[in-house]
Motif scaffolding. Structure first.
Motif, PDB file in Angstrom:
ATOM      1  N   ASP A  85      12.652  57.867  48.605  1.00 49.98           N
ATOM      2  CA  ASP A  85      13.546  57.033  47.819  1.00 49.98           C
ATOM      3  C   ASP A  85      13.304  57.153  46.314  1.00 49.98           C
ATOM      4  N   GLY A  86      12.353  58.009  45.926  1.00 41.70           N
ATOM      5  CA  GLY A  86      12.089  58.202  44.511  1.00 41.70           C
ATOM      6  C   GLY A  86      11.175  57.163  43.893  1.00 41.70           C
ATOM      7  N   ASP A  87      10.756  56.176  44.657  1.00 40.83           N
ATOM      8  CA  ASP A  87       9.870  55.136  44.135  1.00 40.83           C
ATOM      9  C   ASP A  87       8.427  55.513  44.464  1.00 40.83           C
ATOM     10  N   PRO A 123       6.925  49.033  40.718  1.00 40.19           N
ATOM     11  CA  PRO A 123       8.049  49.704  41.371  1.00 40.19           C
ATOM     12  C   PRO A 123       8.842  50.564  40.404  1.00 40.19           C
ATOM     13  N   TRP A 124       9.129  51.762  40.851  1.00 35.24           N
ATOM     14  CA  TRP A 124       9.919  52.756  40.116  1.00 35.24           C
ATOM     15  C   TRP A 124       9.205  53.288  38.874  1.00 35.24           C
TER      16      TRP A 124
END
Length: 440
Positions: A85-87, A123-124
């Protein structure tokens, strides 16, 4: 009564597939020549299953689908799709029923092993290692009050000769002695704490400079005076000491009574504050982005050079080195003091704030064309714009060869201030800068 006078001197995750074991499903022409075969048994290998439950008119989802089987809705990752998810703060996996699952990473994921940082995963964003000011243990038996500062654990050196020196200096016979490993470690740690506050890379300790700085400390202490160019008629003069004096920040304390060795951290913080040194040269050398290493020397004792203040202690921090670090990956466009969350005890509110632009990370001299002739400084607090005064700038080579300094009336600890600097010139371009600071 004991009197003490202190002076410093400056030199100018992968997707998973579906399928698995189990019988194969054989399908054929189910039209039966026009007969209605709904409700009939369907052959599966050598076995058979009865009527399908009402509403279930397709093969089971967890069975492999052959090329002639009608398509089935299954989780995307079972059809070869990815689950990333790219996180960076999630652990991504594929569940045969639910599809992609994104769970939080473990607390150990971001652990850096440093007790002076609080390690969390934003996060992220990813791992963030925020500084703390907790109690720690630097492992040095010669220090006390160990605590975290700017991500480094370090205590204060005991003010005893056995902790300050590996070999005792003797001013009367021009014996330079040698500082202890603990003293060197404290000097280096404090320098790196100071630099980290301004976003600068850490430096290393250079033992190659020990002879020069120790010889320079002996000259200063023996003569009860400071000079970057001590004359040859000074007591205990040597070429090594002369060279060390000309490439170092110098500090001296005088007293009317015997004086214990000062902790190196006191001298380094003194260089940072640079009280009563209008050029701020000590501070600028400490905050030089191109500084690769330092060396530390100290000497003290009885000096007959001053009858009123005969007990002296001199500290010498070498800050001029030939090699320069690679700054190509340094994400920093300026050097400011104070900036960010800054220790209130390391800044005098009625003394100078300072700023230098870092426009060329290839070499220090590439920053010499920066001009502050048309620069405008605005400092804003909770009540609005603050009074900025005593502004000056220079291109002298104290570290970076461009420098802007000013004072602000009414600064207080625990208050966040915003600094805006506009109208800075570099060649044909005009630059602007903005940052905040809080004296904690």
């Amino acid at each position: 009564m004991r009197r003490i006078l202190i002076v410093t001197f400056v030199l100018g995750v992968a997707a998973c597939g579906g399928g698995g074991g189990g019988p194969s499903l054989t399908t054929g022409d189910v039209s039966g020549g026009g007969e209605d075969l709904s409700g009939e048994d369907i052959a599966v290998g050598d076995d058979a299953i009865g009527d399908l439950p009402a509403g279930l008119d397709a093969p089971f989802p967890d069975l492999p689908v052959g090329p002639d089987t009608p398509s089935v809705d299954v989780p995307g990752c079972l059809n070869g799709g990815g689950c990333d998810d790219g996180d960076p703060c999630t652990e991504d996996s594929c569940d045969p029923v639910d599809g992609c699952v994104h769970g939080s990473v473990s607390e150990a994921h971001c652990e850096d092993g440093n007790p002076c940082t609080d390690d969390v995963c934003e996060p992220w964003v990813g791992c963030v290692h925020g500084w703390n000011e907790g109690i720690c243990d630097d492992g040095d038996g010669c220090t006390w009050g160990d605590r975290c500062r700017a991500g480094v654990c370090r205590g204060t050196l005991n003010e005893t000769n056995s902790c300050a020196y590996a070999q005792m200096p003797s001013l009367g016979v021009c014996k330079k002695g040698a500082v202890s490993a603990s003293a060197k470690a404290e000097a280096l740690a404090t320098v790196n704490q100071v630099r980290a506050l301004s976003g600068l890379p850490a430096v290393t300790y250079d033992p190659g400079g020990d002879g020069e700085v120790q010889s320079a400390a002996l000259i200063m202490a023996s003569n009860g005076a400071l000079s970057h160019f001590p004359p040859q008629n000074w007591s205990c003069w040597t070429q090594a000491g002369y060279d060390g004096a000309g490439s170092s920040n110098l500090h001296m304390s005088w007293s009317s009574a015997p004086l214990d060795p000062l902790p190196p951290s006191e001298a380094v913080v003194g260089f940072l504050v640079d009280w009563n040194v209008p050029s701020l040269g000590h501070r600028r050398w400490l905050l030089d982005p191109f500084l690769p290493a330092v060396s530390w020397g100290a000497a003290g004792g009885f000096s007959a050079a001053d009858g009123d203040w005969p007990y002296v202690w001199a500290g010498v921090l070498q800050v001029m080195k030939d090699a320069a670090p690679d700054l190509s990956n340094l994400d920093l466009d300026f050097v400011a003091c104070p900036v960010g969350d800054y220790p209130a005890e390391w800044f005098e509110t009625d003394w100078y704030l300072s700023f230098s632009a870092l426009v060329d990370k290839g070499a220090a001299w590439g920053n010499s064309d920066v001009s502050y002739g048309t620069a405008q400084i605005t400092v804003t607090g909770p009540g609005g714009a603050m009074s900025v005064y005593d502004v000056s700038h220079s291109t002298e080579y104290y570290g970076l060869p461009n420098h802007l300094q000013w004072k602000v009336a009414g600064l207080q600890a625990g208050v966040t201030y915003s600094v805006s600097i506009s109208g800075v010139k570099d060649g044909g371009q005009t630059l602007s800068y903005q940052y905040d600071f809080t004296l904690d």
